[in-house]
Scaffold this motif. Structure first.
Motif, short mmCIF file in Angstrom:
data_model
loop_
_atom_site.label_atom_id
_atom_site.label_comp_id
_atom_site.label_asym_id
_atom_site.label_seq_id
_atom_site.Cartn_x
_atom_site.Cartn_y
_atom_site.Cartn_z
N ASP A 84 -5.78 9.56 -9.03
CA ASP A 84 -6.91 9.96 -8.21
C ASP A 84 -8.01 10.52 -9.12
O ASP A 84 -7.74 11.35 -9.99
CB ASP A 84 -6.45 11.03 -7.22
N LEU A 90 0.83 -1.21 0.00
CA LEU A 90 0.00 0.00 0.00
C LEU A 90 0.87 1.26 0.00
O LEU A 90 0.54 2.24 -0.67
CB LEU A 90 -0.92 0.00 1.22
N ARG A 115 -18.01 -0.58 -11.02
CA ARG A 115 -18.39 0.57 -10.21
C ARG A 115 -19.45 1.46 -10.88
O ARG A 115 -20.12 2.24 -10.21
CB ARG A 115 -17.15 1.40 -9.86
N LEU A 170 -9.68 -3.01 -10.29
CA LEU A 170 -10.28 -3.54 -9.07
C LEU A 170 -11.73 -3.12 -8.89
O LEU A 170 -12.38 -3.53 -7.93
CB LEU A 170 -9.46 -3.08 -7.84
N GLY A 171 -12.22 -2.27 -9.80
CA GLY A 171 -13.59 -1.77 -9.66
C GLY A 171 -14.31 -1.64 -10.98
O GLY A 171 -15.00 -0.64 -11.21
N ASP A 221 -19.13 8.63 -1.61
CA ASP A 221 -18.10 7.60 -1.45
C ASP A 221 -17.83 6.87 -2.75
O ASP A 221 -16.79 6.22 -2.89
CB ASP A 221 -18.53 6.59 -0.39
N SER A 222 -18.75 6.96 -3.72
CA SER A 222 -18.64 6.19 -4.95
C SER A 222 -18.26 7.02 -6.17
O SER A 222 -17.69 6.49 -7.12
CB SER A 222 -19.97 5.48 -5.25
N ARG A 251 -15.01 6.69 -8.40
CA ARG A 251 -13.92 6.36 -7.48
C ARG A 251 -13.57 4.88 -7.60
O ARG A 251 -14.46 4.04 -7.72
CB ARG A 251 -14.32 6.68 -6.04
N MET A 252 -12.28 4.57 -7.55
CA MET A 252 -11.81 3.20 -7.70
C MET A 252 -11.01 2.74 -6.48
O MET A 252 -10.29 3.55 -5.87
CB MET A 252 -10.94 3.07 -8.95
N PRO A 253 -11.09 1.46 -6.11
CA PRO A 253 -10.28 0.94 -5.00
C PRO A 253 -8.79 1.10 -5.32
O PRO A 253 -8.34 0.71 -6.40
CB PRO A 253 -10.67 -0.55 -4.93
N LEU A 254 -8.06 1.71 -4.42
CA LEU A 254 -6.62 1.92 -4.58
C LEU A 254 -6.28 2.65 -5.88
O LEU A 254 -5.18 2.51 -6.43
CB LEU A 254 -5.87 0.57 -4.54
N ASP A 255 -7.22 3.41 -6.42
CA ASP A 255 -7.04 4.15 -7.67
C ASP A 255 -6.74 3.22 -8.84
O ASP A 255 -6.00 3.58 -9.77
CB ASP A 255 -5.91 5.19 -7.54
#
Length: 257
Positions: free
Chosen positions: A89, A35, A123, A119-120, A64-65, A111-115
Motif C-alpha cells: 500500500d 482479488l 501513473r 499495472l500503473g 485518488d491518484s 497510488r497503483m491499481p491493486l497495489d
C-alpha cells in the motif's frame, strides 16, 4: 423441412447460452478469488505510517491518484515521485515522504491499481501533467523502481533523475544515454532483492550512479508495513531506515543540476 431444422437448432442455442453464462460466472468467481488472494498477500501501512499521514508540520493531500507531502515552509526542487513496491500500500511510504518533505522536498506517493506498479507504470503522468513548474525525479521501491525506470527511459525530458530503493532497472528501463542522474540505495540485511541481478543491472545505469548502503537495514525497512516474507532482520531502531534513506536522497537531490 426448414421449420423442422429451426426447431432442432433452438435447444443448441439454449445450451450455448447456458454454457456462456456458466463460463462468465466461473471467470467472475476466479477474478474474485484472485482479488481475495492478492488482498491476503498485500502489505498494509503500519502504525507509524498512519501517524505520518497525520503529521501537522507539513501539508498532506490525499487524492485518488496520489498522496502528496508538501513542505509548509521553503520548498526545494526537485519534487519526488515514488512508486510503491509490489503488493505494498502506497501509504506505507508515508514516513519516508514525511522525512523528505521536512527537508524541503515535496514528495508524491503514487497510488497503483491493486497495489501493483506493473499495472500503473504511467501513473506519474497525473502529477507531471498538472504541475505548473519545477523539476521532478522519479523512483521506487523494489518492483516500483523497475517501473519507474521504464517510465523515465520513455520520458527523460520530463525528469531530472531516477532513484532506486532496493531496486534496479531492467532492459526496458535502460538509462544509459538518457542524460538522467541516478541513485541506488540498498540495505545490507536485505534478503529479498537478488544481489546477483542487482549487480548485473548496473549495465543499465549511468556510469556516475551514486550507490548508498543502509547498514543494518532490510528490504521492508524502506517502507512501514511490517515484516516481509523472506526478508532479513533489521538491526536498526524503528524509523531509522526512513531517516537514513531521506538523508541519502536529500544529499543526492541537492547535487542535481
Amino acid at each position: 423441412m426448414s421449420e423442422f431444422a429451426n426447431s432442432q437448432s433452438r435447444p443448441k442455442r439454449r445450451r450455448s447460452t447456458k454454457a456462456a453464462m456458466w463460463i462468465g460466472a466461473s471467470l467472475l468467481l476466479l477474478a474474485a478469488a484472485g482479488l481475495i488472494v492478492l488482498k491476503a498477500l498485500s502489505y498494509g501501512p503500519a502504525a507509524e505510517a498512519e501517524e505520518a499521514l497525520r503529521a501537522a508540520d507539513v501539508e498532506v493531500e490525499q487524492t485518488d491518484s496520489f498522496i502528496a507531502f508538501v513542505p509548509t515552509g521553503d520548498r526545494k526542487s526537485p519534487s519526488v515521485l515514488l512508486y510503491p513496491g509490489a503488493l505494498v500500500d502506497e501509504r506505507s511510504y508515508a514516513p519516508l515522504a514525511l522525512e523528505l518533505s521536512r527537508r524541503g522536498y515535496p514528495a508524491y506517493l503514487i497510488r497503483m491499481p491493486l497495489d501493483l506498479a506493473v499495472l500503473g507504470g504511467s501513473r506519474a503522468d497525473g502529477v507531471l501533467d498538472s504541475a505548473r513548474d519545477g523539476s521532478f525525479v522519479i523512483g521506487g521501491h523494489s518492483l516500483g523502481g523497475v517501473m519507474a525506470a521504464r517510465y523515465a527511459a520513455e520520458h527523460p525530458d520530463r525528469l531530472a533523475g531516477v532513484f532506486f530503493l532496493a531496486s534496479y532497472p531492467d532492459p526496458k528501463g535502460d538509462l544509459n544515454g538518457s542524460g538522467l542522474k541516478a541513485l541506488s540505495v540498498f540495505a545490507t540485511n536485505d534478503e529479498v532483492m537478488d544481489r546477483g541481478d542487482w549487480g548485473q543491472a548496473k549495465r543499465w545505469l549511468p556510469p556516475d550512479t551514486a550507490y548508498v548502503p543502509i547498514e543494518g537495514g532490510n528490504h521492508a525497512g524502506f517502507g512501514a508495513y511490517g515484516e516481509q516474507r523472506g526478508d532479513g532482520k533489521s538491526t536498526l531502531p524503528a524509523g531509522a531506515q526512513a531517516r537514513h534513506t531521506a538523508e541519502a536522497m536529500a544529499a543526492w537531490l541537492e547535487s542535481l543540476p
